[in-house]
Write an enzyme that holds these catalytic residues in place. Structure first.
Site, PDB file in Angstrom:
ATOM      1  CB  SER A   1      -7.729  17.222 -14.184  1.00  0.00           C
ATOM      2  OG  SER A   1      -6.449  17.721 -13.797  1.00  0.00           O
TER       3      SER A   1
ATOM      4  N   GLY B   1     -15.517  22.440  -9.471  1.00  0.00           N
ATOM      5  CA  GLY B   1     -16.340  21.346  -8.970  1.00  0.00           C
ATOM      6  C   GLY B   1     -16.701  20.287  -9.987  1.00  0.00           C
ATOM      7  CB  ALA B   2     -16.216  19.959 -13.633  1.00  0.00           C
ATOM      8  N   GLY B   3     -14.775  18.137 -11.553  1.00  0.00           N
ATOM      9  CA  GLY B   3     -14.103  16.884 -11.219  1.00  0.00           C
ATOM     10  C   GLY B   3     -14.675  16.240  -9.977  1.00  0.00           C
ATOM     11  CG  ASP B   4     -14.621  18.370  -6.394  1.00  0.00           C
ATOM     12  OD1 ASP B   4     -13.572  17.715  -6.297  1.00  0.00           O
ATOM     13  OD2 ASP B   4     -14.673  19.599  -6.208  1.00  0.00           O
TER      14      ASP B   4
END
Length: 317
Positions: A205, A255-258
């Site tokens: 990130s 969870g956006a990055g996942d």
């Protein structure tokens, strides 16, 4: 692996000859707290977000995840993975409390601008002996969130997988011994730094990027930096590029990055160029923030407009 041109497919491998992937990281119990009030309980951990993405694109994979006997989302994951987690009867499921801040004047120790994350409990570590050593995989995803992936485990993944994607949160997180507050440490101070030249893609990130030293890391591997509403950037030894975002009404950033990494990795493995793969990652990231917990995905999403239809034709049909 070297990226010769980010506008060309990352690998000539066809989906029909893919041997599948290896996803490594523990499931979690997430508790969302705002202004000292619990607002939601949800299934967490990177696999809970990555599994639906890979399945929506019909990309086979093997999941290695550990939970305790208290794991309460077994029924929720039966439709998102063919590989249930390993249940460790002597351990508890990893538990995170995410404290969301209505107003803050200082950056929390996690580096995340709108929350303080605390690891309240953790399941067993994932060791090299847990990996399916008699198999080889087209790709690997090292996606721990609670320090469960050891340097030697990542090294074994690099031996087993043709291409490995690593989420920075798996290798630079530290946890306060008293209350479990998550903080970040410099990558070059960890036991993972020497493995960078063998990693194909390192995702972080914007907050985590401060602890990576992008200028140094890009000499050793490709670095992808997600920037939320501003899309993402990709850095490699000889260049860089920016990829625009998808608009989304944010409900929960967890969870956006996942989800981004799942979409990005799938695009790369299935032959998209880096720019298109990153755009696909942005798309899945935007779906994740629009709801609490793992997003519900359907292949019809790719037919909603011409851009989605193009991906659908390339990846699914």
């Amino acid at each position: 692996m070297v990226i010769h041109s980010p506008t060309q497919p990352r690998s000539p491998t066809s989906p029909t000859t893919a041997r599948g992937g290896l996803v490594v990281g523990n499931y979690c119990h997430d508790v969302l707290i705002r202004d000292h009030h619990v607002t939601a309980h949800a299934l967490g951990g990177a696999p809970s977000f990555i599994s639906p993405v890979l399945h929506s694109l019909s990309l086979p994979f093997f999941l290695l995840s550990k939970v305790g006997s208290d794991f309460c989302y077994s029924s929720a994951i039966t439709t998102t993975t063919l590989h249930p987690p390993i249940v460790v009867s002597t351990s508890q499921t990893t538990l995170f409390h995410a404290h969301f801040l209505s107003a803050t004047t200082t950056l929390p120790p996690s580096g995340h601008p709108d929350r303080i994350l605390k690891r309240v409990g953790s399941c067993d570590l994932i060791t090299p002996f847990d990996l399916p050593s008699n198999s080889r995989f087209l790709f690997g995803l090292a996606v721990g969130v609670a320090g469960e992936i050891l340097p030697e485990t990542l090294q074994s993944m690099l031996d087993l997988c043709d291409v490995v994607f690593v989420d920075a949160q798996a290798i630079i997180r530290a946890f306060d011994p008293e209350d479990g507050t998550v903080s970040l440490v410099n990558l070059n101070e960890t036991g993972f730094f020497h493995l960078l030249p063998r990693i194909a893609f390192l995702k972080c990130s914007a907050e985590e990027a401060i602890f990576i030293d992008i200028d140094e890391a890009r000499k050793k591997c490709c670095v992808v930096v997600t920037r939320g509403r501003d899309g993402c950037e990709v850095f490699w030894k000889d260049g860089e590029l920016k990829v625009p975002p998808f608009a989304a009404d944010q409900v929960d950033p967890t969870g956006a990055g996942d989800s981004f990494l799942g979409g990005f990795a799938a695009g790369i493995v299935l032959g998209l160029g880096v720019w298109d793969a990153a755009l696909l990652g942005n798309f899945f990231g935007s779906l994740a923030v629009a709801q609490v917990g793992p997003p519900k995905l359907d292949a019809k999403l790719f037919q909603e407009d011409n851009l989605h239809a193009r991906w659908y034709n390339i990846l699914v049909k």
